[in-house]
Design a protein around this motif. Structure first.
Motif, PDB file in Angstrom:
ATOM      1  N   LEU A  68      -3.287  10.054 -14.362  1.00 52.19           N
ATOM      2  CA  LEU A  68      -3.011  11.190 -13.493  1.00 52.19           C
ATOM      3  C   LEU A  68      -1.584  11.019 -12.998  1.00 52.19           C
ATOM      4  CD1 LEU A  68      -6.308  11.508 -11.419  1.00 52.19           C
ATOM      5  CD2 LEU A  68      -5.380  13.173 -13.020  1.00 52.19           C
ATOM      6  N   PRO A  69      -0.686  11.917 -13.350  1.00 55.34           N
ATOM      7  CA  PRO A  69       0.731  11.705 -13.033  1.00 55.34           C
ATOM      8  C   PRO A  69       1.045  11.699 -11.549  1.00 55.34           C
ATOM      9  CG  PRO A  69       0.358  13.910 -13.912  1.00 55.34           C
ATOM     10  CD  PRO A  69      -0.918  13.162 -14.094  1.00 55.34           C
ATOM     11  N   ASN A  70       0.118  12.164 -10.711  1.00 57.90           N
ATOM     12  CA  ASN A  70       0.394  12.195  -9.272  1.00 57.90           C
ATOM     13  C   ASN A  70      -0.361  11.121  -8.505  1.00 57.90           C
ATOM     14  OD1 ASN A  70      -2.062  13.531  -9.781  1.00 57.90           O
ATOM     15  ND2 ASN A  70      -1.896  14.805  -7.949  1.00 57.90           N
ATOM     16  N   VAL A  71      -0.834  10.062  -9.200  1.00 56.03           N
ATOM     17  CA  VAL A  71      -1.546   8.968  -8.538  1.00 56.03           C
ATOM     18  C   VAL A  71      -0.715   7.696  -8.591  1.00 56.03           C
ATOM     19  CG1 VAL A  71      -3.532   7.428  -8.687  1.00 56.03           C
ATOM     20  CG2 VAL A  71      -3.857   9.897  -8.888  1.00 56.03           C
ATOM     21  N   TRP A  72      -0.511   7.096  -7.420  1.00 53.22           N
ATOM     22  CA  TRP A  72       0.095   5.781  -7.307  1.00 53.22           C
ATOM     23  C   TRP A  72      -1.007   4.812  -6.880  1.00 53.22           C
ATOM     24  CZ3 TRP A  72       5.338   6.289  -4.174  1.00 53.22           C
ATOM     25  CH2 TRP A  72       6.093   7.349  -4.716  1.00 53.22           C
ATOM     26  N   ILE A  73      -1.114   3.667  -7.528  1.00 49.16           N
ATOM     27  CA  ILE A  73      -2.138   2.683  -7.211  1.00 49.16           C
ATOM     28  C   ILE A  73      -1.491   1.469  -6.559  1.00 49.16           C
ATOM     29  CG2 ILE A  73      -3.901   1.138  -8.130  1.00 49.16           C
ATOM     30  CD1 ILE A  73      -4.776   3.974  -8.295  1.00 49.16           C
ATOM     31  N   GLY A  74      -2.036   1.070  -5.407  1.00 53.28           N
ATOM     32  CA  GLY A  74      -1.501  -0.084  -4.697  1.00 53.28           C
ATOM     33  C   GLY A  74      -2.578  -1.091  -4.366  1.00 53.28           C
ATOM     34  N   ALA A  75      -2.203  -2.362  -4.304  1.00 53.75           N
ATOM     35  CA  ALA A  75      -3.106  -3.442  -3.914  1.00 53.75           C
ATOM     36  C   ALA A  75      -2.565  -4.103  -2.657  1.00 53.75           C
ATOM     37  CB  ALA A  75      -3.246  -4.468  -5.036  1.00 53.75           C
ATOM     38  N   THR A  76      -3.443  -4.379  -1.712  1.00 54.47           N
ATOM     39  CA  THR A  76      -3.063  -5.134  -0.517  1.00 54.47           C
ATOM     40  C   THR A  76      -3.025  -6.617  -0.853  1.00 54.47           C
ATOM     41  OG1 THR A  76      -4.020  -3.505   0.983  1.00 54.47           O
ATOM     42  CG2 THR A  76      -3.693  -5.722   1.846  1.00 54.47           C
ATOM     43  N   ILE A  77      -1.887  -7.244  -0.597  1.00 51.91           N
ATOM     44  CA  ILE A  77      -1.685  -8.665  -0.878  1.00 51.91           C
ATOM     45  C   ILE A  77      -1.158  -9.319   0.395  1.00 51.91           C
ATOM     46  CG2 ILE A  77      -0.409 -10.361  -2.246  1.00 51.91           C
ATOM     47  CD1 ILE A  77      -2.397  -8.749  -3.900  1.00 51.91           C
ATOM     48  N   THR A  78      -1.878 -10.336   0.906  1.00 52.49           N
ATOM     49  CA  THR A  78      -1.434 -10.983   2.142  1.00 52.49           C
ATOM     50  C   THR A  78      -1.028 -12.435   1.955  1.00 52.49           C
ATOM     51  OG1 THR A  78      -3.654 -11.747   2.806  1.00 52.49           O
ATOM     52  CG2 THR A  78      -3.027  -9.499   3.421  1.00 52.49           C
ATOM     53  N   SER A  79      -1.277 -13.007   0.771  1.00 52.34           N
ATOM     54  CA  SER A  79      -1.018 -14.431   0.566  1.00 52.34           C
ATOM     55  C   SER A  79      -0.782 -14.708  -0.911  1.00 52.34           C
ATOM     56  CB  SER A  79      -2.216 -15.252   1.047  1.00 52.34           C
ATOM     57  OG  SER A  79      -3.360 -14.993   0.225  1.00 52.34           O
ATOM     58  N   GLN A  80      -0.353 -15.932  -1.226  1.00 47.84           N
ATOM     59  CA  GLN A  80      -0.144 -16.324  -2.613  1.00 47.84           C
ATOM     60  C   GLN A  80      -1.458 -16.312  -3.395  1.00 47.84           C
ATOM     61  OE1 GLN A  80       3.009 -17.062  -3.890  1.00 47.84           O
ATOM     62  NE2 GLN A  80       2.022 -17.000  -5.888  1.00 47.84           N
ATOM     63  N   ASP A  81      -2.536 -16.764  -2.777  1.00 50.30           N
ATOM     64  CA  ASP A  81      -3.834 -16.762  -3.463  1.00 50.30           C
ATOM     65  C   ASP A  81      -4.238 -15.349  -3.864  1.00 50.30           C
ATOM     66  OD1 ASP A  81      -4.071 -19.496  -3.288  1.00 50.30           O
ATOM     67  OD2 ASP A  81      -5.420 -19.464  -1.553  1.00 50.30           O
ATOM     68  N   GLU A  82      -4.053 -14.403  -2.965  1.00 46.36           N
ATOM     69  CA  GLU A  82      -4.407 -13.015  -3.289  1.00 46.36           C
ATOM     70  C   GLU A  82      -3.484 -12.452  -4.359  1.00 46.36           C
ATOM     71  OE1 GLU A  82      -6.393 -11.695   0.980  1.00 46.36           O
ATOM     72  OE2 GLU A  82      -4.644 -10.618   0.234  1.00 46.36           O
ATOM     73  N   ALA A  83      -2.214 -12.840  -4.337  1.00 46.37           N
ATOM     74  CA  ALA A  83      -1.279 -12.369  -5.363  1.00 46.37           C
ATOM     75  C   ALA A  83      -1.747 -12.805  -6.744  1.00 46.37           C
ATOM     76  CB  ALA A  83       0.125 -12.893  -5.080  1.00 46.37           C
ATOM     77  N   GLU A  84      -2.094 -14.074  -6.871  1.00 45.62           N
ATOM     78  CA  GLU A  84      -2.481 -14.591  -8.176  1.00 45.62           C
ATOM     79  C   GLU A  84      -3.835 -14.043  -8.629  1.00 45.62           C
ATOM     80  OE1 GLU A  84      -1.917 -18.802  -8.653  1.00 45.62           O
ATOM     81  OE2 GLU A  84      -0.180 -18.814  -7.298  1.00 45.62           O
ATOM     82  N   ARG A  85      -4.692 -13.713  -7.687  1.00 42.89           N
ATOM     83  CA  ARG A  85      -6.001 -13.168  -8.034  1.00 42.89           C
ATOM     84  C   ARG A  85      -5.953 -11.675  -8.357  1.00 42.89           C
ATOM     85  NH1 ARG A  85      -9.772 -12.831  -3.068  1.00 42.89           N
ATOM     86  NH2 ARG A  85      -8.585 -10.885  -2.833  1.00 42.89           N
ATOM     87  N   ASP A  86      -5.184 -10.899  -7.562  1.00 44.35           N
ATOM     88  CA  ASP A  86      -5.335  -9.448  -7.609  1.00 44.35           C
ATOM     89  C   ASP A  86      -4.213  -8.694  -8.313  1.00 44.35           C
ATOM     90  OD1 ASP A  86      -7.739  -9.584  -6.335  1.00 44.35           O
ATOM     91  OD2 ASP A  86      -6.950  -9.181  -4.334  1.00 44.35           O
ATOM     92  N   ILE A  87      -2.997  -9.254  -8.362  1.00 41.42           N
ATOM     93  CA  ILE A  87      -1.919  -8.496  -9.001  1.00 41.42           C
ATOM     94  C   ILE A  87      -2.181  -8.280 -10.487  1.00 41.42           C
ATOM     95  CG2 ILE A  87       0.537  -8.497  -9.580  1.00 41.42           C
ATOM     96  CD1 ILE A  87       1.085  -9.775  -6.877  1.00 41.42           C
ATOM     97  N   PRO A  88      -2.681  -9.265 -11.231  1.00 39.10           N
ATOM     98  CA  PRO A  88      -3.002  -8.968 -12.628  1.00 39.10           C
ATOM     99  C   PRO A  88      -4.026  -7.848 -12.789  1.00 39.10           C
ATOM    100  CG  PRO A  88      -2.899 -11.338 -12.279  1.00 39.10           C
ATOM    101  CD  PRO A  88      -2.852 -10.703 -10.929  1.00 39.10           C
ATOM    102  N   LYS A  89      -4.965  -7.734 -11.845  1.00 38.01           N
ATOM    103  CA  LYS A  89      -5.935  -6.637 -11.892  1.00 38.01           C
ATOM    104  C   LYS A  89      -5.241  -5.298 -11.664  1.00 38.01           C
ATOM    105  CE  LYS A  89      -9.523  -9.649  -9.961  1.00 38.01           C
ATOM    106  NZ  LYS A  89     -10.404  -9.898  -8.782  1.00 38.01           N
ATOM    107  N   LEU A  90      -4.264  -5.279 -10.770  1.00 39.90           N
ATOM    108  CA  LEU A  90      -3.484  -4.059 -10.538  1.00 39.90           C
ATOM    109  C   LEU A  90      -2.755  -3.634 -11.801  1.00 39.90           C
ATOM    110  CD1 LEU A  90      -2.081  -1.906  -8.712  1.00 39.90           C
ATOM    111  CD2 LEU A  90      -0.407  -3.683  -8.125  1.00 39.90           C
ATOM    112  N   LEU A  91      -2.185  -4.597 -12.517  1.00 35.58           N
ATOM    113  CA  LEU A  91      -1.418  -4.267 -13.718  1.00 35.58           C
ATOM    114  C   LEU A  91      -2.302  -3.708 -14.829  1.00 35.58           C
ATOM    115  CD1 LEU A  91       0.985  -7.343 -13.844  1.00 35.58           C
ATOM    116  CD2 LEU A  91       1.373  -5.093 -12.823  1.00 35.58           C
ATOM    117  N   ALA A  92      -3.597  -3.963 -14.764  1.00 36.83           N
ATOM    118  CA  ALA A  92      -4.512  -3.458 -15.786  1.00 36.83           C
ATOM    119  C   ALA A  92      -4.980  -2.039 -15.497  1.00 36.83           C
ATOM    120  CB  ALA A  92      -5.726  -4.386 -15.893  1.00 36.83           C
ATOM    121  N   VAL A  93      -4.616  -1.486 -14.348  1.00 34.06           N
ATOM    122  CA  VAL A  93      -5.033  -0.129 -13.988  1.00 34.06           C
ATOM    123  C   VAL A  93      -3.964   0.854 -14.441  1.00 34.06           C
ATOM    124  CG1 VAL A  93      -5.668   1.402 -12.104  1.00 34.06           C
ATOM    125  CG2 VAL A  93      -6.283  -1.009 -11.988  1.00 34.06           C
TER     126      VAL A  93
END
Length: 310
Positions: A142-167
């Protein structure tokens, strides 16, 4: 900056429903839960596992259609599209939300093609599957959708950013608020992580580092009566990482605590220290001062940082 929202990085806030559940340390002092309790007679009736989520009124659901109707005038006035932050009092990808509501939301998004919808979630692992179901079993961009992930720490970055990149999304961003520790977005940890995800779903296949794959980073300290301080070097590091990679960077706020090194940038340091109710000493010997969100402001090294993805 915000027309119908007090949030610095959007023009409108739209809540299709209200209610959520704490899933990370960043949720510990959730303002939306406190608000829900305030309007619920002291009990957050829409919070927690099994609690009913509250769908907002039909009149509220018509507001994005009104913003869409005024899109041409907005573009003429500001020379850009309107940004809508969706679900500041909930999470679009909350497991407790009825699937029908989510399908209704995505139909509304399709009906408002001149609005950019910012879907920020703490449940990024749910996003692709839930969008697939909400859109009737298909997942084109959908060209008008931006997807964001809340990241508060290094652990969350390593866990969740790869999941964001797959969306699949036109714009991917991080909301690093409240930032609770230093985060490295350029280190060796990402090599194996990125290899596990389908780059064919990404819009720029030539990109090779994590920051190359992100479009925007928002950083902010915590606000509210129990706010935790954010070290100035955590914010500086992310600013510099983004600058080196050409990624838009926005410092939203310091929150309730202002680093001592920044006090000189916003006024007389001793006056600020004298007006605070307590201080925080970091392990490196520097201090942060509890002076309140408004006086703490959002200057970093003497300037505001209002980067937005193009």
């Amino acid at each position: 900056m915000a027309e119908n929202s007090a949030i610095e990085w959007c023009d409108h806030t739209f809540n299709p429903w209200e209610g959520c559940q704490k899933v990370s340390p960043g949720c510990d002092h959730c303002y939306a839960e406190a608000r829900n309790a305030r309007f619920g007679g002291g009990q957050a009736v829409n919070w927690g596992p099994g609690a009913p989520r509250r769908r907002t009124s039909a009149a509220n659901w018509r507001k994005p259609l009104q913003w869409q109707a005024g899109a041409s005038d907005f573009m003429t006035l500001y020379n850009r599209r309107q940004r809508v932050f969706c679900a500041s009092l909930a999470d679009v990808f909350d497991n407790e939300v009825p699937a029908e509501w989510r399908a209704n939301l995505f139909r509304l998004i399709e009906q408002t093609p001149d609005l950019d919808w910012l879907l920020l979630t703490k449940r990024i692992g749910n996003a692709a599957d839930m969008m697939f179901l909400a859109r009737g079993g298909h997942l084109p961009l959908l060209p008008n959708v931006w997807i964001g992930a809340t990241i508060t720490s290094q652990d969350e970055a390593e866990r969740d950013i790869p999941k964001l990149l797959a969306v699949p999304a036109r714009v991917r961003f991080l909301s690093m608020e409240p930032l609770l520790g230093p985060v490295d977005l350029t280190g060796e940890w990402l090599t194996a992580k990125l290899g596990a995800y389908p780059f064919k779903m990404l819009p720029h296949e030539h990109r090779t580092t994590l920051l190359d794959l992100l479009d925007w980073v928002i950083v902010g300290g915590e606000s509210g009566p129990h706010a935790r301080p954010m070290h100035v070097e955590w914010a500086r590091s992310l600013r510099d990482q983004c600058a080196a990679a050409g990624v838009a960077f926005l410092l939203k706020q310091w929150g309730e605590w202002l680093p001592g090194s920044q006090a000189r940038e916003v006024g007389n340091q001793m006056a600020l220290v004298g007006g605070c109710d307590r201080g925080w000493k970091w392990d490196d010997g520097t201090h942060s001062w509890h002076i309140g969100k408004k006086p703490a402001g959002r200057l970093l090294d003497g300037r505001t940082h209002d980067g937005f993805p193009s």
